[in-house]
Enzyme design. Structure first.
Site, mmCIF file in Angstrom:
data_model
loop_
_atom_site.group_PDB
_atom_site.id
_atom_site.type_symbol
_atom_site.label_atom_id
_atom_site.label_comp_id
_atom_site.label_asym_id
_atom_site.label_seq_id
_atom_site.Cartn_x
_atom_site.Cartn_y
_atom_site.Cartn_z
ATOM 1 N N ASP A 7 62.354 -14.372 97.423
ATOM 2 C CA ASP A 7 62.931 -15.559 96.786
ATOM 3 C C ASP A 7 62.514 -16.752 97.648
ATOM 4 O O ASP A 7 61.664 -16.616 98.546
ATOM 5 C CB ASP A 7 64.459 -15.415 96.609
ATOM 6 C CG ASP A 7 65.234 -15.553 97.925
ATOM 7 O OD1 ASP A 7 64.600 -15.606 99.005
ATOM 8 O OD2 ASP A 7 66.472 -15.595 97.857
ATOM 9 N N HIS A 8 63.109 -17.907 97.397
ATOM 10 C CA HIS A 8 62.748 -19.110 98.154
ATOM 11 C C HIS A 8 63.026 -18.940 99.649
ATOM 12 O O HIS A 8 62.272 -19.432 100.478
ATOM 13 C CB HIS A 8 63.505 -20.322 97.594
ATOM 14 C CG HIS A 8 64.977 -20.112 97.481
ATOM 15 N ND1 HIS A 8 65.528 -19.259 96.544
ATOM 16 C CD2 HIS A 8 66.026 -20.602 98.199
ATOM 17 C CE1 HIS A 8 66.845 -19.254 96.676
ATOM 18 N NE2 HIS A 8 67.172 -20.047 97.678
ATOM 19 N N CYS A 64 64.096 -12.167 101.489
ATOM 20 C CA CYS A 64 64.959 -13.260 101.033
ATOM 21 C C CYS A 64 65.434 -13.979 102.290
ATOM 22 O O CYS A 64 64.780 -13.872 103.328
ATOM 23 C CB CYS A 64 66.099 -12.744 100.153
ATOM 24 S SG CYS A 64 67.234 -11.589 100.953
ATOM 25 N N GLY A 65 66.540 -14.705 102.215
ATOM 26 C CA GLY A 65 66.994 -15.436 103.401
ATOM 27 C C GLY A 65 67.368 -14.510 104.538
ATOM 28 O O GLY A 65 67.015 -14.741 105.695
ATOM 29 N N THR A 66 68.083 -13.442 104.199
ATOM 30 C CA THR A 66 68.538 -12.489 105.221
ATOM 31 C C THR A 66 67.848 -11.133 105.150
ATOM 32 O O THR A 66 67.937 -10.346 106.090
ATOM 33 C CB THR A 66 70.045 -12.221 105.026
ATOM 34 O OG1 THR A 66 70.227 -11.729 103.689
ATOM 35 C CG2 THR A 66 70.877 -13.480 105.225
ATOM 36 N N GLY A 67 67.259 -10.831 104.005
ATOM 37 C CA GLY A 67 66.745 -9.479 103.732
ATOM 38 C C GLY A 67 67.808 -8.600 103.091
ATOM 39 O O GLY A 67 67.503 -7.526 102.561
ATOM 40 N N HIS A 97 62.083 8.285 110.384
ATOM 41 C CA HIS A 97 63.284 9.085 110.113
ATOM 42 C C HIS A 97 63.796 8.983 108.687
ATOM 43 O O HIS A 97 64.327 9.956 108.162
ATOM 44 C CB HIS A 97 64.413 8.695 111.075
ATOM 45 C CG HIS A 97 64.199 9.211 112.466
ATOM 46 N ND1 HIS A 97 65.176 9.223 113.422
ATOM 47 C CD2 HIS A 97 63.085 9.742 113.056
ATOM 48 C CE1 HIS A 97 64.699 9.735 114.555
ATOM 49 N NE2 HIS A 97 63.422 10.054 114.360
ATOM 50 N N ARG A 108 65.300 -16.392 107.112
ATOM 51 C CA ARG A 108 66.195 -17.224 107.924
ATOM 52 C C ARG A 108 66.642 -16.461 109.178
ATOM 53 O O ARG A 108 67.547 -16.891 109.884
ATOM 54 C CB ARG A 108 67.399 -17.658 107.085
ATOM 55 C CG ARG A 108 66.984 -18.561 105.939
ATOM 56 C CD ARG A 108 68.088 -18.829 104.943
ATOM 57 N NE ARG A 108 67.557 -19.598 103.815
ATOM 58 C CZ ARG A 108 68.133 -19.655 102.623
ATOM 59 N NH1 ARG A 108 69.256 -19.008 102.388
ATOM 60 N NH2 ARG A 108 67.578 -20.375 101.647
ATOM 61 N N HIS A 132 64.229 15.555 109.381
ATOM 62 C CA HIS A 132 64.494 14.295 108.671
ATOM 63 C C HIS A 132 64.255 14.439 107.168
ATOM 64 O O HIS A 132 64.869 13.731 106.378
ATOM 65 C CB HIS A 132 63.640 13.175 109.256
ATOM 66 C CG HIS A 132 63.906 12.976 110.712
ATOM 67 N ND1 HIS A 132 65.115 12.519 111.181
ATOM 68 C CD2 HIS A 132 63.148 13.253 111.800
ATOM 69 C CE1 HIS A 132 65.091 12.486 112.506
ATOM 70 N NE2 HIS A 132 63.902 12.932 112.899
ATOM 71 N N ARG A 135 67.421 15.465 105.543
ATOM 72 C CA ARG A 135 68.389 14.364 105.451
ATOM 73 C C ARG A 135 68.011 13.402 104.332
ATOM 74 O O ARG A 135 68.879 12.931 103.591
ATOM 75 C CB ARG A 135 68.471 13.644 106.801
ATOM 76 C CG ARG A 135 69.086 14.545 107.858
ATOM 77 C CD ARG A 135 68.856 14.056 109.260
ATOM 78 N NE ARG A 135 69.413 15.005 110.223
ATOM 79 C CZ ARG A 135 69.124 15.003 111.521
ATOM 80 N NH1 ARG A 135 68.285 14.101 112.011
ATOM 81 N NH2 ARG A 135 69.662 15.904 112.318
HETATM 82 C C1 RB5 Z 1 69.537 -17.696 98.947
HETATM 83 O O1 RB5 Z 1 70.169 -18.847 99.333
HETATM 84 C C2 RB5 Z 1 70.035 -16.518 99.760
HETATM 85 O O2 RB5 Z 1 71.320 -16.179 99.341
HETATM 86 C C3 RB5 Z 1 69.099 -15.342 99.614
HETATM 87 O O3 RB5 Z 1 67.835 -15.707 100.048
HETATM 88 C C4 RB5 Z 1 69.445 -14.093 100.394
HETATM 89 O O4 RB5 Z 1 69.636 -14.366 101.739
HETATM 90 C C5 RB5 Z 1 70.476 -13.238 99.853
HETATM 91 O O5 RB5 Z 1 70.823 -12.183 100.401
#
Ligand code: RB5
Length: 148
Positions: A7-8, A64-67, A97, A108, A132, A135
């Site tokens: 995403d962005h 994404c921002g956090t994955g 594993h 981010r 593994h 599992r």
């Molecule tokens: C977008 O703002 C953010 O929520 C997305 O990139 C992501 O981090 C979601 O998990």
């Protein structure tokens, strides 16, 4: 063939990985998004994940921002084992594993250089198999019960 999506929030690290694959002559399919304009990550994560689940693509890298959001989407799809990774140890271990087939990273959380390093490790580390395998099969059995 490697499935890419973002995403962005993950666009810049996805682009860093995409350019790296290009330089390494590794085939990829980029499911978007293609800019930093705000979009909804489930749309793109689902496309790349389905390409991996159908075996059109061998492995996937989604950002994404956090994955985290993209990993939640990916892990809803039968046959997907998606891992959010922020360091080299986890990039290696989730292949060895967990036989993870999708790498999830956050734009981010890590920079492009780190994303490329983690992608390289992920793409070049084989599954250990052995104990593994049992599992990972247990994960598939849980998935099968859930979808029954
Ligand atoms: C977008 O703002 C953010 O929520 C997305 O990139 C992501 O981090 C979601 O998990």
């Amino acid at each position: 063939m490697i499935a890419l999506a973002c995403d962005h929030g993950g666009y810049e690290i996805k682009e860093a990985v995409r350019k790296h694959l290009e330089m390494q002559h590794i085939d990829y399919k980029d499911f978007g998004t293609y800019s930093t304009q705000s979009v909804d990550y489930p749309i793109y994560a689902e496309k790349a994940s389905r390409a991996v689940a159908s075996k059109e693509c061998e492995l996937g890298i989604i950002c994404c921002g956090t994955g985290i959001g993209v990993s939640m989407v990916a892990n809803k799809i039968k046959g997907i084992r998606a891992a959010v990774v922020t360091n080299e140890f986890c990039a290696e271990m989730t292949r060895r594993h967990n036989n993870a087939n999708i790498l999830c990273m956050g734009g981010r959380v890590i920079d492009g250089k780190t994303a490329v390093k983690l992608a390289d490790i992920f793409l070049h580390t084989p599954f250990d198999g052995g104990r593994h395998e049992n599992r990972v099969n247990m994960i598939s059995e849980i998935e099968a019960k859930e979808n029954a």
